[in-house]
Design an enzyme around this catalytic site. Structure first.
Site, PDB file in Angstrom:
ATOM      1  N   HIS A 121       1.674   2.938   3.101  1.00 34.69           N
ATOM      2  CA  HIS A 121       0.801   2.039   2.347  1.00 34.69           C
ATOM      3  C   HIS A 121      -0.203   1.440   3.328  1.00 34.69           C
ATOM      4  O   HIS A 121       0.090   1.263   4.509  1.00 34.69           O
ATOM      5  CB  HIS A 121       1.666   0.944   1.707  1.00 34.69           C
ATOM      6  CG  HIS A 121       0.969   0.056   0.735  1.00 34.69           C
ATOM      7  ND1 HIS A 121       0.139  -0.976   1.125  1.00 34.69           N
ATOM      8  CD2 HIS A 121       1.008   0.019  -0.619  1.00 34.69           C
ATOM      9  CE1 HIS A 121      -0.311  -1.614   0.054  1.00 34.69           C
ATOM     10  NE2 HIS A 121       0.184  -1.026  -1.019  1.00 34.69           N
ATOM     11  N   ASP A 198       8.864  -0.838   6.157  1.00 40.78           N
ATOM     12  CA  ASP A 198       8.318  -1.324   4.896  1.00 40.78           C
ATOM     13  C   ASP A 198       9.333  -1.005   3.803  1.00 40.78           C
ATOM     14  O   ASP A 198       9.475   0.140   3.383  1.00 40.78           O
ATOM     15  CB  ASP A 198       6.977  -0.630   4.631  1.00 40.78           C
ATOM     16  CG  ASP A 198       6.398  -0.941   3.255  1.00 40.78           C
ATOM     17  OD1 ASP A 198       7.043  -1.652   2.464  1.00 40.78           O
ATOM     18  OD2 ASP A 198       5.287  -0.453   2.966  1.00 40.78           O
ATOM     19  N   GLN A 201       9.468  -0.595  -1.519  1.00 38.18           N
ATOM     20  CA  GLN A 201       9.844   0.314  -2.605  1.00 38.18           C
ATOM     21  C   GLN A 201      11.316   0.696  -2.587  1.00 38.18           C
ATOM     22  O   GLN A 201      11.765   1.426  -3.475  1.00 38.18           O
ATOM     23  CB  GLN A 201       8.978   1.582  -2.545  1.00 38.18           C
ATOM     24  CG  GLN A 201       7.492   1.336  -2.732  1.00 38.18           C
ATOM     25  CD  GLN A 201       7.146   0.832  -4.116  1.00 38.18           C
ATOM     26  OE1 GLN A 201       7.921   0.975  -5.066  1.00 38.18           O
ATOM     27  NE2 GLN A 201       5.977   0.232  -4.250  1.00 38.18           N
ATOM     28  N   LYS A 224       8.365  -7.083  -6.835  1.00 39.02           N
ATOM     29  CA  LYS A 224       8.777  -5.729  -7.229  1.00 39.02           C
ATOM     30  C   LYS A 224      10.257  -5.671  -7.607  1.00 39.02           C
ATOM     31  O   LYS A 224      10.762  -4.616  -7.990  1.00 39.02           O
ATOM     32  CB  LYS A 224       8.484  -4.742  -6.092  1.00 39.02           C
ATOM     33  CG  LYS A 224       7.004  -4.596  -5.754  1.00 39.02           C
ATOM     34  CD  LYS A 224       6.792  -3.593  -4.643  1.00 39.02           C
ATOM     35  CE  LYS A 224       5.381  -3.595  -4.123  1.00 39.02           C
ATOM     36  NZ  LYS A 224       4.384  -3.104  -5.092  1.00 39.02           N
ATOM     37  N   CYS A 361      -3.292   2.492  -2.747  1.00 39.81           N
ATOM     38  CA  CYS A 361      -3.345   1.922  -1.386  1.00 39.81           C
ATOM     39  C   CYS A 361      -2.764   2.898  -0.367  1.00 39.81           C
ATOM     40  O   CYS A 361      -2.020   2.505   0.543  1.00 39.81           O
ATOM     41  CB  CYS A 361      -2.608   0.585  -1.319  1.00 39.81           C
ATOM     42  SG  CYS A 361      -3.375  -0.708  -2.297  1.00 39.81           S
TER      43      CYS A 361
END
Length: 406
Positions: A121, A198, A201, A224, A361
């Site tokens: 991202h 990261d 997700q 999220k 992104c």
């Protein structure tokens, strides 16, 4: 778990859009919020709204207990060793920028390497570009296989003794690729590098364990994972956080302030300057309670079954290209031949179906895929096979519509 029963706990999902029942397939961008979270935030504002840490009055004490109680819930949820390792931020982007600006600029110099992947991202690319520009370090990228995965052989080839930081997504927000973080971290540590993960997700969809992954930094967002917007978390190993300097200065994060010198509070508060995001943090704690009651293993299993069904159902439509590996997290990125993703998303929206369209992104990844944009359907605990059927039917209608137009 019964997703149809769970769906009833999300007030926003019980509505019609453009005359059709809402089918929300954009949770990778932002999930919806259950009534428990909405009520927890509402209760804070209605009954004990107050600043934290500073006051000794009843409301201040209750707010502080709820805010710090949420931090403990986060610690347990990701299996961190101590709440000192849990820093509240505005989200994944802020968390990664904190690491880049504080740890990165202090520990990277000319001739060093920062290793990324093309699937990152933008929030896990741009901060490291800035570090490289400021320090003279080199950016290197682990190559992708044809299906959008990486191999440990390529990881070993790319990470060298000059590598100081390996920044990588746990799960790709475009391809759904699940990266082997533990193995990558082991390789990085062998070469003397730290890992920045990261987890935006992965954290909402599967159990994450900091002791198992052994990464040095891990970032994720509340919005999220059924929590409010504007709250996120940076996990960092205590020994690293203790050596890092804050990048925001003001109230809350200070110990002593003189006219010419100041000292900082201990962890984690030295990184939380100013009035914190109190209500959203409390909402995050409530969201964690909600997810744990359902069970992260149950959520992951449900999404796996739903994604397999979606891949099988949608791949049968002529002209559809699906991107990413067979084994993936709960999303499906695709294009329909001769139809721009924005047009596709607009047409299916008329059927009440919310999907994402654009570069997500992830422009370097779009370039690697040789496309300018894609459509993306992403699944969560409240989605059903009927939702997938609705999407597939809408895609067929879209194909017929544009076929008639042209």
């Amino acid at each position: 778990m019964d997703p149809k029963e769970i769906r009833q706990l999300f007030p926003i999902l019980n509505q019609e859009v453009n005359g059709n029942p809402l089918v929300y397939l954009d949770s990778a961008a932002s999930s919806q919020k259950p009534i428990q979270v909405i009520e927890a935030v509402n209760d804070y504002y209605r009954t004990y709204n107050s600043n934290v840490h500073r006051g000794v009055h009843t409301l201040g004490t209750k707010a502080t207990d709820a805010y710090e109680g949420a931090r403990e819930k986060v610690r347990k949820f990701i299996h961190a060793t101590s709440t000192e390792e849990i820093v509240f931020t505005r989200g994944t982007t802020t968390a990664i920028n904190l690491v880049a600006s504080s740890y990165g600029r202090a520990n990277v110099s000319d001739g060093d390497e920062i290793v990324l992947t093309p699937m990152e991202h933008h929030s896990n690319i741009i901060p490291w570009q800035q570090v490289a520009k400021a320090t003279g370090a080199t950016l290197k990228y682990i190559p992708l296989q044809e299906d959008g995965t990486i191999t440990l052989e390529d990881v070993r080839k790319t990470i060298t003794n000059q590598t100081k930081i390996v920044a990588i997504s746990h799960v790709s927000n475009v391809l759904g690729t699940i990266n082997p973080i533990k193995e990558i971290t082991d390789i990085a540590h062998e070469r003397g590098a730290v890992t920045v993960v990261d987890g935006a997700q992965s954290t909402p969809h599967m159990k994450v364990d900091m002791q198992e992954l052994n990464c040095d930094f891990f970032a994720f967002s509340g919005h999220k994972m059924c929590a409010p917007t504007g709250i996120g978390v940076l996990y960092g190993k205590k020994a690293l956080l203790e050596k890092m300097e804050p990048i925001e200065f003001g109230g809350e994060m200070i110990d002593f302030v003189g006219l010419y010198e100041s000292t900082w509070k201990e962890l984690p508060w030295k990184f939380e300057g100013g009035t914190p995001i109190i209500a959203a943090a409390i909402g995050l704690g409530e969201a964690i309670d909600f997810l744990e009651e359902i069970g992260m293993n149950n959520i992951e299993k449900h999404e796996h079954e739903l994604t397999e069904y979606a891949l099988e159902r949608v791949s049968q439509i002529e002209g559809i290209t699906i991107y990413g590996p067979k084994k993936r997290a709960g999303l499906m990125t695709f294009n329909l031949e001769d139809v721009h993703p924005h047009d596709l998303a607009t047409v299916v929206d008329q059927e009440g179906i919310a999907i994402r369209a654009g570069h997500h992104c992830a422009q370097p990844l779009m370039k690697w895929l040789n496309v300018s944009a894609t459509a993306r359907a992403s699944f969560y605990l409240y989605n059903t096979k009927e939702d997938v059927d609705s999407l597939a039917d809408a895609l067929v209608k879209t194909k017929e519509y544009f076929g008639n137009v042209f």
